[in-house]
Each structure stands twice: as C-alpha cells, then as structure tokens.
Design an enzyme around this catalytic site. Sequence first.
Site, PDB file in Angstrom:
ATOM      1  N   SER A  90      41.492  43.741  37.724  1.00 18.64           N
ATOM      2  CA  SER A  90      40.714  43.155  36.624  1.00 18.64           C
ATOM      3  C   SER A  90      39.556  44.069  36.294  1.00 18.64           C
ATOM      4  O   SER A  90      38.973  44.714  37.183  1.00 18.64           O
ATOM      5  CB  SER A  90      40.184  41.772  37.017  1.00 18.64           C
ATOM      6  OG  SER A  90      39.259  41.292  36.046  1.00 18.64           O
ATOM      7  N   TYR A 143      35.666  36.281  42.605  1.00 20.57           N
ATOM      8  CA  TYR A 143      36.856  36.822  41.936  1.00 20.57           C
ATOM      9  C   TYR A 143      36.719  38.330  41.759  1.00 20.57           C
ATOM     10  O   TYR A 143      37.652  39.094  42.052  1.00 20.57           O
ATOM     11  CB  TYR A 143      37.045  36.135  40.586  1.00 20.57           C
ATOM     12  CG  TYR A 143      38.188  36.681  39.776  1.00 20.57           C
ATOM     13  CD1 TYR A 143      39.500  36.304  40.047  1.00 20.57           C
ATOM     14  CD2 TYR A 143      37.963  37.581  38.732  1.00 20.57           C
ATOM     15  CE1 TYR A 143      40.558  36.814  39.299  1.00 20.57           C
ATOM     16  CE2 TYR A 143      39.004  38.091  37.988  1.00 20.57           C
ATOM     17  CZ  TYR A 143      40.301  37.707  38.274  1.00 20.57           C
ATOM     18  OH  TYR A 143      41.348  38.219  37.530  1.00 20.57           O
TER      19      TYR A 143
END
Length: 254
Positions: free
Chosen positions: A147, A160
């Site tokens: 990501s 995350y």
Amino acid sequence: MRLLTGKTALVTGASRGIGRAVAQQLAHHGALVAIHYGRNETAAGETLTQITRAGGRAFLVRAELGTPDDAKTLFTHLEDALARHRTGPELDILVNNAGASGSARIHDVTPELFDRLFAVNAKAPLFLIQRGLKYLRDGGRIINISSAAATTAYPESLIYSMTKGALNTLTRALAKELAPRGITVNAVSPGYIETDMNAAKRTTPHTAAALAGASAFNRLGHPTDIADIVTFLATDHSRWITGQILDASGGTRL
C-alpha cells in the site's frame, strides 16, 4: 497473447476487489488460478463463474488467514484441489493479496487491532511464502500487494501502514534470498482504489472527490489498474525486476 499458458497461480483474497481482478487477468492470460477466500464463499463463487464464463480455468481454495496453522490449511486444500485437476502440486505464481484493514490513530490503537492486522497482513504472507517455497518452481513469481500508506505519513491508519511496511521489508529480503532460484519477489503499492475496503471513505460526493483528487489523474484507481501491473510482474517480461516496491497510486500526492 496468452502469456501464462501452462502456469499455475495462487491468489489470496481473490473473492472480490483487487484479488478478483488479478485472478481474472491471470486466468485470461492462460494460468490455472487458485481463488483463495476466507469466509465469503458466495463472492468467491462469483469470481470463479466470471473466469470460467470467459473461458479461463480456476478453482476455489478456502482458508481463513490470521488463524493458527493457516498456511498449512491453505496448502493442504490447494494440494487436494490441484490433484483433482490432475496437475500440481507445483506453483509458478503466488500473489499475496488478502489483507485486513482498520483505522486508528496512536491514541486509539489496541493490542487486539495490532494482533489482527499483523496476523493477516504480515504474518500470513510470511508463512504462506515459507510453506509455498517447496511448491514454487524455479523461475517463479512472488507478488505482494502492499500500500502507498507504507511510504507516506498516514496517521489515521497507523497499524495498517506498519503492516505494509513490514511486507515491503519482507519483499526486499526475499528477493535477494530467492534470486539464486530465479524467483523474483516484488510488491505493488496501490493508492485509493474503488474496492469495498475503501467504501467507508467515499460515502459522500465530497469525500469521494477528495480521494480522487489525491491522484494526478483526479480519479480513484480501479482494481484492473492494479491487476494489469501484477500480471506484468507474473510474466517473463518482468524477469529483470526484483526486490522492488512499485508505486501504483496513480501519482498520489505528487
């Protein structure tokens, strides 16, 4: 051109979103695709139906990641499924796409959130690769879905982001470790993509426009945007690329 004819691929988290698009693209190019899913059998079945209707070859493999013995369970089911298809158990392509999300700033982080996200996003890929290496052919491909949050300040989703940073580190280390076998290891880092994971962030036209405006192209990414990049990395065209974290954010925050 069917660039992946004769190849076998495992795509985790392939019931929807990026994983579904990746599975469809790999199958379109000739690969036999194992569609992994955790709980949503209906959505996984839809992925399978779409692939077979388009003339591709695929099958389902269920295993809930982030649980004890998840890698053992997944590969046991994979072996059985490949035997039924009279192939395998060798793999050529492993795409670690399955992931868990959770937003929390530093003051809201809990041990439970930390454990859950790291179990699915970092621990599971590590041990899937470890177990999968005895199946992965020399010259194979490992592709991790990371990501853009791992390389930019994203305090809204601290844990995350940390998990994806760990995945990037794993990618680089394994690229060097596995190079003698001709196995490439790369990661793809999407920005904001139109998936269920980001649905809560685009509940109004204003928030959707803000997310789209982060990209140089002033739009959200589509799962196919990422799937095309993964497919390239899965083919022989990418043979001289390894240990890379490919930014696939559409020029986010340039």
